[in-house]
Design an enzyme around this catalytic site. Structure first.
Site, PDB file in Angstrom:
ATOM      1  CG  ASN A  13      -0.278  -0.185   2.510  1.00 16.07           C
ATOM      2  OD1 ASN A  13       0.624  -1.018   2.640  1.00 16.07           O
ATOM      3  ND2 ASN A  13      -0.703   0.546   3.525  1.00 16.07           N
ATOM      4  NE  ARG A  14       2.616   2.462   5.189  1.00 16.06           N
ATOM      5  CZ  ARG A  14       3.662   2.379   6.000  1.00 16.06           C
ATOM      6  NH1 ARG A  14       4.760   3.050   5.741  1.00 16.06           N
ATOM      7  NH2 ARG A  14       3.611   1.614   7.074  1.00 16.06           N
ATOM      8  N   GLY A  15       5.260   3.024  -0.136  1.00 15.50           N
ATOM      9  CA  GLY A  15       6.705   2.855  -0.177  1.00 15.50           C
ATOM     10  C   GLY A  15       7.189   1.862  -1.227  1.00 15.50           C
ATOM     11  CB  ILE A  16       9.926  -0.679  -1.018  1.00 12.06           C
ATOM     12  CG1 ILE A  16      11.093   0.266  -0.723  1.00 12.06           C
ATOM     13  CG2 ILE A  16      10.389  -1.878  -1.848  1.00 12.06           C
ATOM     14  CD1 ILE A  16      12.161  -0.322   0.185  1.00 12.06           C
ATOM     15  NE  ARG A  36      -0.027  -2.912  10.749  1.00 15.28           N
ATOM     16  CZ  ARG A  36       1.082  -2.624  11.376  1.00 15.28           C
ATOM     17  NH1 ARG A  36       1.725  -3.547  12.022  1.00 15.28           N
ATOM     18  NH2 ARG A  36       1.580  -1.410  11.361  1.00 15.28           N
ATOM     19  CG  ASP A  50      -1.592  -7.914  11.808  1.00 15.43           C
ATOM     20  OD1 ASP A  50      -0.433  -8.349  11.566  1.00 15.43           O
ATOM     21  OD2 ASP A  50      -1.889  -7.368  12.881  1.00 15.43           O
ATOM     22  N   GLY A  79       6.488  -5.167   6.562  1.00 13.14           N
ATOM     23  CA  GLY A  79       7.422  -5.102   7.689  1.00 13.14           C
ATOM     24  C   GLY A  79       7.207  -3.827   8.489  1.00 13.14           C
ATOM     25  CE1 TYR A 142      13.097  -3.191   8.967  1.00 11.09           C
ATOM     26  CE2 TYR A 142      15.403  -2.623   8.611  1.00 11.09           C
ATOM     27  CZ  TYR A 142      14.121  -2.835   8.117  1.00 11.09           C
ATOM     28  OH  TYR A 142      13.879  -2.704   6.777  1.00 11.09           O
ATOM     29  CE  LYS A 146      13.149  -6.088   6.754  1.00  6.59           C
ATOM     30  NZ  LYS A 146      12.175  -6.501   5.727  1.00  6.59           N
TER      31      LYS A 146
END
Length: 166
Positions: A13-16, A36, A50, A79, A142, A146
């Site tokens: 839904n956004r960003g990368i 989410r 979720d 994430g 984080y 990862k």
């Protein structure tokens, strides 16, 4: 279109995630995204999910499969971050990031594998971070989540190659 693939981008839904979803859609693929919270972008099959909840993951896949068929390409992008110096980081800040970024990825990949193994084809892309390899102050949770994806990807690769006899 028979060449159009069923693609799922978690956290699309956004960003990368949104940028990746747009690339697949522009190439003519049927793209589903999970989100989410907030309002999902137009132009995709948007499924609220979720990934920390196994029932929501199962329900999302059922909805996507009903409309687009089995997922042929999974981009596990969903994430979260909850940055804080380790000495101030709460148990909840640590475990929520691990549960979303590591265990949530496990859930969506495991569920995608069902259809991919049946079809004897598929693609899984895990979105990691250089922080997983190098670490970063204030990002122990984080970075750990990862770094786990790196080992997960290697194990998944070996398992699937042997199961598909490649």
């Amino acid at each position: 279109d028979p060449l159009s693939r069923s693609v799922l981008v978690t956290g699309g839904n956004r960003g990368i995630g949104l940028a990746i979803a747009r690339v697949f859609a522009d190439a003519g693929d049927k793209v589903a995204i999970t989100y989410r919270s907030g309002e999902p972008p137009a132009g995709f099959l948007a499924v609220k999910c979720d990934i920390t909840d196994p029932e929501q993951v199962e329900q999302a896949y059922k909805e996507i499969e009903d409309q687009h068929g089995p997922v042929e390409v999974l981009v596990a992008n969903a994430g979260i971050t909850k940055d804080q110096l380790l000495m101030r980081m709460s148990e909840e800040d640590f475990t929520s990031v691990i549960d979303t970024n590591r265990t949530g990825t496990f859930r969506v990949v495991k569920r995608a594998n069902r259809g991919m193994l049946r079809a004897k084809k598929g693609r899984v892309v895990l979105i990691s971070s250089v922080v997983g390899l190098l670490g970063s102050a204030g990002q122990a949770n984080y970075a750990a989540s990862k770094a786990a994806l790196e080992g997960f990807a290697g194990s998944l690769d070996r398992e699937l190659l042997s199961l598909l006899h490649l």
